[in-house]
Design an enzyme around this catalytic site. Structure first.
Site, mmCIF file in Angstrom:
data_model
loop_
_atom_site.group_PDB
_atom_site.id
_atom_site.type_symbol
_atom_site.label_atom_id
_atom_site.label_comp_id
_atom_site.label_asym_id
_atom_site.label_seq_id
_atom_site.Cartn_x
_atom_site.Cartn_y
_atom_site.Cartn_z
ATOM 1 N N GLY A 13 -54.717 38.127 11.046
ATOM 2 C CA GLY A 13 -54.452 38.633 12.394
ATOM 3 C C GLY A 13 -55.488 38.284 13.443
ATOM 4 C CB THR A 14 -58.070 35.634 13.956
ATOM 5 O OG1 THR A 14 -57.304 34.450 13.773
ATOM 6 C CG2 THR A 14 -58.849 35.961 12.703
ATOM 7 C CB ILE A 93 -37.407 31.360 7.764
ATOM 8 C CG1 ILE A 93 -38.136 30.245 7.004
ATOM 9 C CG2 ILE A 93 -36.289 30.801 8.651
ATOM 10 C CD1 ILE A 93 -38.749 29.153 7.848
ATOM 11 C CG ASN A 108 -44.773 29.993 15.491
ATOM 12 O OD1 ASN A 108 -45.400 30.894 14.924
ATOM 13 N ND2 ASN A 108 -44.664 28.782 14.963
ATOM 14 C CG HIS A 110 -47.556 24.857 13.765
ATOM 15 N ND1 HIS A 110 -47.109 25.340 12.550
ATOM 16 C CD2 HIS A 110 -47.954 23.587 13.546
ATOM 17 C CE1 HIS A 110 -47.228 24.388 11.641
ATOM 18 N NE2 HIS A 110 -47.737 23.307 12.213
HETATM 19 C C1 GAR Z 1 -52.970 30.582 12.226
HETATM 20 O O1 GAR Z 1 -53.706 29.414 12.063
HETATM 21 C C2 GAR Z 1 -51.561 30.268 12.702
HETATM 22 O O2 GAR Z 1 -51.497 29.194 13.581
HETATM 23 C C3 GAR Z 1 -50.894 29.911 11.398
HETATM 24 O O3 GAR Z 1 -51.398 30.850 10.487
HETATM 25 C C4 GAR Z 1 -52.714 31.267 10.879
HETATM 26 C C5 GAR Z 1 -52.735 32.763 10.984
HETATM 27 O O4 GAR Z 1 -54.035 33.227 11.260
HETATM 28 N N1 GAR Z 1 -49.469 29.970 11.541
HETATM 29 C C6 GAR Z 1 -48.653 29.121 10.904
HETATM 30 O O5 GAR Z 1 -49.028 28.264 10.129
HETATM 31 C C7 GAR Z 1 -47.179 29.306 11.223
HETATM 32 N N2 GAR Z 1 -46.417 28.194 10.764
HETATM 33 P P1 GAR Z 1 -54.283 34.690 11.846
HETATM 34 O O6 GAR Z 1 -53.537 35.672 10.935
HETATM 35 O O7 GAR Z 1 -55.771 34.853 11.718
HETATM 36 O O8 GAR Z 1 -53.798 34.741 13.260
#
Ligand code: GAR
Length: 215
Positions: A13-14, A93, A108, A110
């Site tokens: 969740g950053t 999804i 989203n 990515h």
């Molecule tokens: C992030 O890097 C995000 O871009 C990626 O997962 C990570 C979640 O980090 N999302 C995907 O790959 C979606 N296809 P977070 O929980 O620290 O925000």
């Protein structure tokens, strides 16, 4: 009018934290009304708790039937009058019915420059693994609207990151995350200000003042 946001999460969740921080600084005219997680142990839920944000777990354990699970998600979003859904590291999804219901209202983040290193199998650290294996010199992050495909919706903002020769998955993901934390809140800010127009595949943002992002 403030925009009602639901943040969908699965992990650390950053990106959620970056959004919470910008909302608390009053840089975004919106409020996270709900955090929805498909992982009951996601640290993102704790982050929400620290800021008094309600969270709910909807996953395979409490809704094993996929149709019931998807139906419950829509029911909750409608109950809370959610205007905008943010996928902040949501590793699942999105149901097509939900995509249609929230057309151009699901955003989203990515961790690559779409259309590279995206689609089926490219999520989280697997994206950076792919980048390093391929040997590209530039990667980055993309904020986009969600359509019925995987990572195929209209691009809102992108920002690049240089790949270094001695990068590891962790060092690269750390630098990409920094960029994610800039462009996700910025895209949400523009959305909440009504600045984003979608024309077919193209996203136009009126009155952009931040030139550090490519749009
Ligand atoms: C992030 O890097 C995000 O871009 C990626 O997962 C990570 C979640 O980090 N999302 C995907 O790959 C979606 N296809 P977070 O929980 O620290 O925000």
């Amino acid at each position: 009018m403030s925009i009602n946001i639901a943040a969908f999460v699965s992990g650390g969740g950053t990106n959620l934290q970056a959004l919470i921080d910008e909302i608390e600084k009053k840089n975004i005219n919106g409020k996270i009304q709900l955090i929805l997680s498909n992982n009951e142990n996601a640290y993102a839920i704790k982050r929400g708790e620290k800021h008094g944000i309600e969270s709910i777990y909807i996953g395979k354990k409490n809704f094993s039937d996929i149709n019931e699970r998807n139906g419950k998600i829509i029911e909750i979003l409608q109950e809370k009058n959610i205007d905008l859904i943010i996928l902040a590291g949501y590793m699942s999804i999105i149901d097509k019915k939900l995509v249609r219901l929230y057309k151009n209202r699901i955003i989203n983040i990515h961790p690559s420059l779409i259309p590279s290193f995206c689609g089926k199998g490219f999520y989280g650290k697997k994206v950076h693994e792919g980048v390093l294996e391929y040997g590209v010199k530039v990667t980055g992050a993309t904020v986009h609207f969600v359509d019925e495909g995987t990572d195929t919706g209209p691009v809102i903002l992108q920002k690049s990151v240089i790949v270094k020769e001695d990068d590891t998955i962790d060092s690269l993901s750390e630098r990409v995350l920094k960029v994610e934390h800039e462009i996700l809140p910025l895209a949400v800010k523009y959305f909440c200000e009504g600045k984003i127009k979608v024309e077919g595949r193209k996203v136009k943002i009126g009155g952009l003042e931040d030139e550090t992002c490519t749009h």
